[in-house]
Design a protein around this motif. Structure first.
Motif, PDB file in Angstrom:
ATOM      1  N   ILE A 153      -1.899  -4.842   8.272  1.00  0.00           N
ATOM      2  CA  ILE A 153      -1.629  -4.559   9.693  1.00  0.00           C
ATOM      3  C   ILE A 153      -1.369  -3.058   9.853  1.00  0.00           C
ATOM      4  N   LEU A 154      -2.001  -2.471  10.849  1.00  0.00           N
ATOM      5  CA  LEU A 154      -1.646  -1.104  11.243  1.00  0.00           C
ATOM      6  C   LEU A 154      -1.058  -1.177  12.646  1.00  0.00           C
ATOM      7  N   GLU A 155       0.197  -0.834  12.770  1.00  0.00           N
ATOM      8  CA  GLU A 155       0.775  -0.739  14.123  1.00  0.00           C
ATOM      9  C   GLU A 155       0.623   0.706  14.584  1.00  0.00           C
ATOM     10  N   MET A 156      -0.198   0.913  15.605  1.00  0.00           N
ATOM     11  CA  MET A 156      -0.433   2.255  16.113  1.00  0.00           C
ATOM     12  C   MET A 156       0.486   2.469  17.316  1.00  0.00           C
ATOM     13  N   GLY A 193       2.373  -4.224   6.427  1.00  0.00           N
ATOM     14  CA  GLY A 193       2.117  -3.502   7.675  1.00  0.00           C
ATOM     15  C   GLY A 193       2.565  -2.057   7.564  1.00  0.00           C
ATOM     16  N   ILE A 194       1.875  -1.214   8.290  1.00  0.00           N
ATOM     17  CA  ILE A 194       2.211   0.214   8.297  1.00  0.00           C
ATOM     18  C   ILE A 194       2.323   0.659   9.750  1.00  0.00           C
ATOM     19  N   GLN A 195       3.365   1.421  10.032  1.00  0.00           N
ATOM     20  CA  GLN A 195       3.527   1.957  11.393  1.00  0.00           C
ATOM     21  C   GLN A 195       2.987   3.388  11.415  1.00  0.00           C
ATOM     22  N   VAL A 196       2.187   3.671  12.425  1.00  0.00           N
ATOM     23  CA  VAL A 196       1.443   4.934  12.440  1.00  0.00           C
ATOM     24  C   VAL A 196       1.618   5.635  13.785  1.00  0.00           C
ATOM     25  N   PRO A 206       0.848  -1.203   0.000  1.00  0.00           N
ATOM     26  CA  PRO A 206       0.000   0.000   0.000  1.00  0.00           C
ATOM     27  C   PRO A 206       0.881   1.250   0.000  1.00  0.00           C
ATOM     28  N   ASP A 207       0.325   2.329  -0.507  1.00  0.00           N
ATOM     29  CA  ASP A 207       1.066   3.591  -0.461  1.00  0.00           C
ATOM     30  C   ASP A 207       1.249   4.018   0.991  1.00  0.00           C
ATOM     31  N   GLU A 208       2.305   4.772   1.234  1.00  0.00           N
ATOM     32  CA  GLU A 208       2.519   5.337   2.574  1.00  0.00           C
ATOM     33  C   GLU A 208       1.375   6.339   2.833  1.00  0.00           C
ATOM     34  N   PRO A 209       0.612   6.139   3.898  1.00  0.00           N
ATOM     35  CA  PRO A 209      -0.541   7.032   4.096  1.00  0.00           C
ATOM     36  C   PRO A 209      -0.142   8.455   4.466  1.00  0.00           C
ATOM     37  N   GLY A 210      -1.008   9.378   4.156  1.00  0.00           N
ATOM     38  CA  GLY A 210      -0.799  10.755   4.591  1.00  0.00           C
ATOM     39  C   GLY A 210      -1.719  11.063   5.758  1.00  0.00           C
ATOM     40  N   ARG A 211      -1.540  12.224   6.367  1.00  0.00           N
ATOM     41  CA  ARG A 211      -2.456  12.633   7.431  1.00  0.00           C
ATOM     42  C   ARG A 211      -3.787  13.012   6.788  1.00  0.00           C
ATOM     43  N   GLY A 271      -5.860   8.815   8.495  1.00  0.00           N
ATOM     44  CA  GLY A 271      -5.215   8.706   7.181  1.00  0.00           C
ATOM     45  C   GLY A 271      -4.809   7.271   6.890  1.00  0.00           C
ATOM     46  N   ALA A 272      -4.227   6.605   7.883  1.00  0.00           N
ATOM     47  CA  ALA A 272      -3.799   5.212   7.703  1.00  0.00           C
ATOM     48  C   ALA A 272      -5.008   4.299   7.519  1.00  0.00           C
ATOM     49  N   THR A 273      -6.108   4.653   8.166  1.00  0.00           N
ATOM     50  CA  THR A 273      -7.331   3.855   8.029  1.00  0.00           C
ATOM     51  C   THR A 273      -7.850   3.924   6.597  1.00  0.00           C
ATOM     52  N   GLU A 274      -7.777   5.109   6.024  1.00  0.00           N
ATOM     53  CA  GLU A 274      -8.218   5.261   4.628  1.00  0.00           C
ATOM     54  C   GLU A 274      -7.403   4.347   3.719  1.00  0.00           C
TER      55      GLU A 274
END
Ligand SMILES: Cc1ncc(C[n+]2csc(CCOP(=O)(O)OP(=O)(O)O)c2C)c(N)n1
Ligand SMILES: [Mg+2]
Length: 359
Positions: free
Chosen positions: A269-272, A239-242, A31-36, A252-255
């Motif tokens: 995976i979203l690591e918050m 996975g993305i770290q947020v 996935p693309d790196e999410p923005g705010r 933003g990461a949820t989108e």
């Protein structure tokens, strides 16, 4: 975008040449790196209201516990408000489902459930969301597709994977969000679920709420790979770290995650990265961290102060914020009064909504 909530250094950070969310295995679709998230002024106000509601509600729950009005376990969500609010705000309440662990009051509030019925559940009243029989750890609302509230660490992960299977099987377009902690991420059942979820391309977002500690063990004392967003790599789950202290980063990461999952690409995976201010549960000697550490996160990364700065930038006056604060206090006080005075369940309730075996 991935700012750590505390200033601790981690095993992999020091030797890492990669960006934070960069995978160990290259050449895979990612996935693309999410923005705010770019929130409107009204949305920002709504985020602030919800986060403040969780904070004040949890403070009040702590007081009621101290007065002996709440029995059993009680795990507060103070410090983690941006995670549930950011994520829930992006979901479609008509089709998406949610499941979490025992630290569940904040998720229910972020979902828009009535604070009165949540507080009444805490005090064991008939009007509580689980008729007073579940208590703090077992909130449940099938109507809202909120499937608990689970006291067994990590159990919500395979259960959530089952919910995601249900979405796929019924072709209802829904996505399951399964929240679990850094401690839970070391449970074996989590990885069995990861394997099946990716194999069957199930619509699920695994949200690791890394609040840095399990009961009393810090993530870097207990995790061989403490960059938890990487835990899906061997199952081909990205996975993305947020920054979980920033509600706009969470949204933003949820989108990004929803886009990935809804397009049929399977789980993510979203690591918050977040932080819990209070003890693990209500009795916690807190010998595993210093007061200075907690204070430093409060001073530097508090999620509510963060959103207040965003509000000020958007032109919301101090007075308006104060009026919201006053309104929230009133809602919470009313919920507490209600929870103290509402009747307890009738004894017959002992036999409803429970599995009774025949011998
Ligand atoms: C299977 C299982 N093992 C142990 C426990 C006891 N226990 C309750 S909470 C907890 C820590 C979990 O920490 P984490 O997953 O980081 O979640 P957090 O409490 O930080 O939200 C433990 C070990 C349990 N409830 N279930
Ligand atoms: Mg934890």
């Amino acid at each position: 975008m991935a700012k750590a909530a505390s200033s601790r250094s981690t095993k992999s950070e020091s030797g890492s040449k990669t960006g934070k969310s960069e995978p160990l295995i290259p050449n895979r679709e990612r996935p693309d790196e999410p923005g705010r998230y770019k929130a409107s002024k009204d949305e920002l106000v709504q985020f602030y209201r919800q986060m403040l509601l969780i904070r004040r509600f949890e403070e009040k729950a702590g007081q009621l516990y101290g007065l002996g009005l709440i029995g059993g376990f009680c795990h507060l969500y103070i410090g983690q408000e941006a995670v549930a609010v950011g994520i829930q705000s992006g979901l479609d309440g008509d089709r998406d489902s949610v499941i979490t662990g025992y630290r569940d009051h904040g998720h229910m509030l972020a979902y828009g459930l009535d604070p009165k019925v949540i507080m009444a559940e805490l005090t064991g009243r008939d009007a509580g969301i689980s008729k007073g029989k579940g208590g703090s750890m077992h909130m449940f609302s099938t109507e809202k597709k909120f499937y608990g509230g689970h006291g067994i660490v990590g159990a919500q992960v395979p259960l959530g994977t089952g919910l995601a299977f249900g979405h796929k099987y019924n072709e209802d377009g829904g996505v399951c969000v399964a929240y679990f902690g850094d401690g839970a991420s070391n449970q074996g059942q989590v990885y069995e679920a990861f394997n099946m979820a990716e194999l069957w391309k199930l619509p699920i977002i695994f949200v690791i709420e890394n609040n840095q500690y399990a009961m009393g063990t810090s993530v870097n004392r207990s995790a061989a790979e403490d960059q938890l967003f990487r835990r899906g790599e061997s199952f081909r789950i990205p996975g993305i770290q947020v920054d979980g202290m920033d509600v706009l980063a969470a949204r933003g990461a949820t989108e990004t995650a929803l886009e990935w999952v809804r397009s049929g690409k399977g789980p993510i995976i979203l690591e918050m990265k977040t932080y819990r201010y209070r003890g693990h549960s209500m009795s916690d000697p807190a010998k595993y961290r210093s007061r200075e550490e907690v204070q430093s996160v409060r001073d530097k990364s508090d999620p509510i102060e963060h959103v207040k700065r965003e509000l000020a930038d958007a032109g919301v006056a101090e007075d308006e914020m104060k009026a919201i604060e006053k309104e929230i206090r009133k809602i919470v006080n009313e919920a507490a009064d209600y929870a103290e005075t509402a009747p307890e369940p009738e004894p017959e309730e002992l036999y409803t909504d429970v599995l009774v075996g025949k011998y």
